[in-house]
Scaffold this active site. Sequence first.
Site, PDB file in Angstrom:
ATOM      1  N   TYR A   1       1.805  -4.045   8.243  1.00 23.64           N
ATOM      2  CA  TYR A   1       2.040  -3.198   7.072  1.00 23.64           C
ATOM      3  C   TYR A   1       1.726  -4.041   5.842  1.00 23.64           C
ATOM      4  O   TYR A   1       1.064  -5.079   5.954  1.00 23.64           O
ATOM      5  CB  TYR A   1       3.509  -2.737   7.168  1.00 23.64           C
ATOM      6  CG  TYR A   1       3.910  -1.625   6.255  1.00 23.64           C
ATOM      7  CD1 TYR A   1       3.275  -0.386   6.313  1.00 23.64           C
ATOM      8  CD2 TYR A   1       4.941  -1.793   5.340  1.00 23.64           C
ATOM      9  CE1 TYR A   1       3.664   0.644   5.466  1.00 23.64           C
ATOM     10  CE2 TYR A   1       5.340  -0.767   4.500  1.00 23.64           C
ATOM     11  CZ  TYR A   1       4.689   0.452   4.567  1.00 23.64           C
ATOM     12  OH  TYR A   1       5.072   1.457   3.731  1.00 23.64           O
TER      13      TYR A   1
ATOM     14  N   ARG B   1      -7.049   5.752  -2.988  1.00 25.09           N
ATOM     15  CA  ARG B   1      -6.163   4.812  -3.690  1.00 25.09           C
ATOM     16  C   ARG B   1      -5.320   4.093  -2.641  1.00 25.09           C
ATOM     17  O   ARG B   1      -4.166   4.418  -2.410  1.00 25.09           O
ATOM     18  CB  ARG B   1      -5.292   5.570  -4.708  1.00 25.09           C
ATOM     19  CG  ARG B   1      -4.715   4.734  -5.797  1.00 25.09           C
ATOM     20  CD  ARG B   1      -3.376   4.107  -5.456  1.00 25.09           C
ATOM     21  NE  ARG B   1      -2.349   5.053  -5.114  1.00 25.09           N
ATOM     22  CZ  ARG B   1      -1.477   4.865  -4.111  1.00 25.09           C
ATOM     23  NH1 ARG B   1      -1.514   3.788  -3.357  1.00 25.09           N
ATOM     24  NH2 ARG B   1      -0.557   5.767  -3.856  1.00 25.09           N
TER      25      ARG B   1
ATOM     26  N   LYS C   1       1.238   3.171   9.027  1.00 23.13           N
ATOM     27  CA  LYS C   1       2.413   4.009   8.722  1.00 23.13           C
ATOM     28  C   LYS C   1       2.952   4.631  10.007  1.00 23.13           C
ATOM     29  O   LYS C   1       4.151   4.688  10.225  1.00 23.13           O
ATOM     30  CB  LYS C   1       2.027   5.126   7.737  1.00 23.13           C
ATOM     31  CG  LYS C   1       1.654   4.625   6.346  1.00 23.13           C
ATOM     32  CD  LYS C   1       2.836   4.565   5.406  1.00 23.13           C
ATOM     33  CE  LYS C   1       2.442   3.905   4.091  1.00 23.13           C
ATOM     34  NZ  LYS C   1       3.586   3.681   3.189  1.00 23.13           N
TER      35      LYS C   1
ATOM     36  N   GLU D   1      -0.955  10.346   2.149  1.00 23.64           N
ATOM     37  CA  GLU D   1      -0.801   8.922   1.860  1.00 23.64           C
ATOM     38  C   GLU D   1      -1.997   8.392   1.085  1.00 23.64           C
ATOM     39  O   GLU D   1      -3.151   8.601   1.486  1.00 23.64           O
ATOM     40  CB  GLU D   1      -0.666   8.161   3.192  1.00 23.64           C
ATOM     41  CG  GLU D   1      -0.206   6.737   3.050  1.00 23.64           C
ATOM     42  CD  GLU D   1       1.243   6.615   2.592  1.00 23.64           C
ATOM     43  OE1 GLU D   1       2.127   7.234   3.195  1.00 23.64           O
ATOM     44  OE2 GLU D   1       1.484   5.886   1.608  1.00 23.64           O
ATOM     45  N   ASP D   2      -1.726   7.720   0.012  1.00 20.79           N
ATOM     46  CA  ASP D   2      -2.732   6.970  -0.734  1.00 20.79           C
ATOM     47  C   ASP D   2      -3.941   7.797  -1.171  1.00 20.79           C
ATOM     48  O   ASP D   2      -5.095   7.344  -1.110  1.00 20.79           O
ATOM     49  CB  ASP D   2      -3.144   5.712   0.049  1.00 20.79           C
ATOM     50  CG  ASP D   2      -1.991   4.692   0.106  1.00 20.79           C
ATOM     51  OD1 ASP D   2      -0.878   5.035  -0.340  1.00 20.79           O
ATOM     52  OD2 ASP D   2      -2.196   3.577   0.579  1.00 20.79           O
TER      53      ASP D   2
ATOM     54  N   ASP E   1       4.015  10.622   0.445  1.00 17.62           N
ATOM     55  CA  ASP E   1       4.819   9.407   0.579  1.00 17.62           C
ATOM     56  C   ASP E   1       4.862   8.608  -0.721  1.00 17.62           C
ATOM     57  O   ASP E   1       5.878   8.011  -1.058  1.00 17.62           O
ATOM     58  CB  ASP E   1       4.181   8.568   1.700  1.00 17.62           C
ATOM     59  CG  ASP E   1       5.033   7.384   2.094  1.00 17.62           C
ATOM     60  OD1 ASP E   1       6.266   7.515   2.103  1.00 17.62           O
ATOM     61  OD2 ASP E   1       4.446   6.334   2.402  1.00 17.62           O
ATOM     62  N   ASP E   2       3.751   8.592  -1.439  1.00 18.89           N
ATOM     63  CA  ASP E   2       3.669   7.775  -2.657  1.00 18.89           C
ATOM     64  C   ASP E   2       4.441   8.401  -3.808  1.00 18.89           C
ATOM     65  O   ASP E   2       4.967   7.700  -4.661  1.00 18.89           O
ATOM     66  CB  ASP E   2       2.204   7.566  -3.036  1.00 18.89           C
ATOM     67  CG  ASP E   2       1.452   6.949  -1.877  1.00 18.89           C
ATOM     68  OD1 ASP E   2       1.736   5.792  -1.542  1.00 18.89           O
ATOM     69  OD2 ASP E   2       0.609   7.637  -1.279  1.00 18.89           O
TER      70      ASP E   2
ATOM     71  N   ASN F   1       1.770  -2.641  -4.550  1.00 15.58           N
ATOM     72  CA  ASN F   1       1.347  -3.319  -3.323  1.00 15.58           C
ATOM     73  C   ASN F   1      -0.156  -3.523  -3.301  1.00 15.58           C
ATOM     74  O   ASN F   1      -0.871  -2.789  -3.965  1.00 15.58           O
ATOM     75  CB  ASN F   1       1.733  -2.449  -2.106  1.00 15.58           C
ATOM     76  CG  ASN F   1       3.232  -2.272  -1.998  1.00 15.58           C
ATOM     77  OD1 ASN F   1       3.974  -3.225  -2.079  1.00 15.58           O
ATOM     78  ND2 ASN F   1       3.656  -1.035  -1.844  1.00 15.58           N
TER      79      ASN F   1
ATOM     80  N   ASN G   1      10.405  -0.376  -0.596  1.00 15.02           N
ATOM     81  CA  ASN G   1       9.194   0.202  -0.011  1.00 15.02           C
ATOM     82  C   ASN G   1       9.553   1.484   0.735  1.00 15.02           C
ATOM     83  O   ASN G   1      10.598   1.537   1.400  1.00 15.02           O
ATOM     84  CB  ASN G   1       8.569  -0.820   0.954  1.00 15.02           C
ATOM     85  CG  ASN G   1       7.186  -0.398   1.396  1.00 15.02           C
ATOM     86  OD1 ASN G   1       7.015   0.623   2.060  1.00 15.02           O
ATOM     87  ND2 ASN G   1       6.184  -1.169   1.011  1.00 15.02           N
TER      88      ASN G   1
HETATM   89  O1  LIG Z   1       2.225   1.239   1.897  1.00 16.15           O
HETATM   90  C1  LIG Z   1       3.115   0.694   1.224  1.00 16.15           C
HETATM   91  O2  LIG Z   1       3.488  -0.449   1.399  1.00 16.15           O
HETATM   92  C2  LIG Z   1       3.830   1.510   0.186  1.00 16.15           C
HETATM   93  C3  LIG Z   1       2.943   2.569  -0.303  1.00 16.15           C
HETATM   94  O3  LIG Z   1       2.993   3.703   0.151  1.00 16.15           O
HETATM   95  C4  LIG Z   1       1.883   2.219  -1.253  1.00 16.15           C
HETATM   96  O4  LIG Z   1       1.923   1.144  -1.856  1.00 16.15           O
HETATM   97  O5  LIG Z   1       0.982   3.034  -1.400  1.00 16.15           O
HETATM   98 MG   LIG Z   2       1.105   4.657   0.016  1.00 14.72          MG
END
Ligand SMILES: O=C([O-])CC(=O)C(=O)O
Ligand SMILES: [Mg+2]
Length: 622
Positions: free
Chosen positions: A198, A251, A269, A341-342, A364-365, A506, A550
């Site tokens: 991770y 992203r 994840k 995610e992202d 999640d973000d 991060n 986190n």
């Molecule tokens: O993945 C991680 O550590 C936390 C998160 O969702 C990000 O930074 O986008």
């Molecule tokens: Mg993320």
Amino acid sequence: MALIGNSFKLHQNNSLSGISRMTQSQSLRVSIHLPKVVAMMNSNTRLERNVSVSVESVVNELNAPTAVEVVDPTSKQHPTAVGGGVEDAYGEDTATDEQFDTPWSVSVASGYSLLRNPRHNKGLAFSEKERDAHYIRGLLPPVVVNQDLQVKKMMANIRQYVVPLHKYQAMMDLQEKNETLFYKLLIENVEELLPIVYTPTVGEACQKYGSIFKRPQGLFISLKDKGKIHEILKNWPEKDIQVIVVTDGERILGLGDLGCQGMGIPVGKLSLYTALGGIRPSLCLPITIDVGTNNEKLLNDEFYIGLRQKRAKGQEYAELMNEFMSAVKQRYGEKVLVQFEDFANHNAFDLLAKYSSTHLVFNDDIQGTASVVLSGLISALKLVGGSLADHKFLFLGAGEAGTGIAELIALEISKQTKVPLEETRKKVWLVDSKGLIIKSRLDSLQHFKKPWAHEHEPVKELLDAVKTIRPTVLIGSSGAGQTFTKEVIEAMSSLNKKPVILALSNPTSQSECTAEQAYNWSQGRAIFASGSPFAPVEYNGKIYVSGQSNNAYIFPGLGLGLIMSGAIHVHDDMLLAASEALAEQVTQEHLDNGLIYPPFTNIRKISAHIAAKVATKAYELG
Ligand SMILES: O=C([O-])CC(=O)C(=O)O
Ligand SMILES: [Mg+2]
């Protein structure tokens, strides 16, 4: 619910899917008994009627990696008929698909192929009996070892690597060879291996994904697949999927557009869904949607694995995502959880708004991060005093994380004080790349920033914003490293006896400041946590251990609670419930050490608590 009323049965079938619906009146009992259910999911025991489960067994059982199906015998349907996350006892959610329509059939591996099947391979741990039964005698050296010895050997191997990326590659190789051992390793060494599978290492892995690529993981859906997404989902070897983590790679952490190479994130994840949340790996599906990349470096990289074109946007993008979301629901039913995610800001908010009323989705973000930060703040209050409403919050970064956290804080203050949300938002200030977000900028602001435009003179720099807003809490969600300068932290420390400083971005390279900087520049007074982990710091002869703020604390438990309860929508109150559940796990001893999060070593127990609270909230909400 499974064990309540002693009228249920557990089958050894590695699935969460049999947990059936409850009536609203049963919700109180869920909160008491749900951890038992979680424990059972992780046990290999076959429980018959009238079995009672001790609370201690919960903690013990959580340390076993495999899950067990929980079945309500009063239900007529067999669990394999499930279309979505839980048994479809009411016939509401049967997917419209024909279930047995793939052109190939799944057979149980035996012999040589069994050793090459990561889901069932045990390596040298196959017993004498198994070696005969599965036709593998002679294909292994004579020795039979137990899993504990396998773990010991693997950990010794991994520890020999100095470069974190090499450790990551060793872990991925293990996942490809012996999944059970991979999860046992991860569960038993969570604090050591989390930074490998991770953040921060997964970030570097995504950057180099093309050149370290060996075997594909997850499902790749690209613009070329338009009109065929449902067919592609059928190519995935598992039919019963309960959690999807999907990215379009625009992203990735604070590293920007990594295109198709973002796949490392959904894979990472979802391995936490299993290791931290106890969800069976076969129920999890990592997906990357490839709509191109605007990253020139990748476009020119001969080893790049994605489409070599600029990102699709507008209608083309929306249509592909729409086809994807429809196909997912058609294939897996309405109870499949989709975690966004992202994604980049401009798509993340739109996708969430568009699909949160039709699908079981969360971002999640935006939401996971908000929930984990709110939890940290609830705990921090025990150290700094006052209620949330007594504090003032300043953010650097007004994207998904910043505005998501801001909204959850304002919502919680509003709930606590009965003051309208429009008013409580005024406790929260955000700075973006153009300075403090204020009323006079309203016309040019992106829609998700508008609620945070308050009346104020223009302020360009973060340092000046700290001096004029005088926050008690400073939160970095900018994706830009080293932006909490010495002056900024000193200003926070001159305003507050115990400044709360969260550097969330991060991986480690993008963190707004390091733990060492936060403690040094605040003379050891900061209550500090960060998105990626930092080693303990010594300042003036004292050791300071910082927490990791986190979303990994939240999504495995949140997801488990959603799946178990059969929820079909994610509600903000469930995120608040998750925050509170996490905060409840912080003990006085943790606080005395300046920790506002519990250590990750207990994460499976923590996730079980979160799941129980989330499921209880789901039932309360009907
Ligand atoms: O993945 C991680 O550590 C936390 C998160 O969702 C990000 O930074 O986008
Ligand atoms: Mg993320």
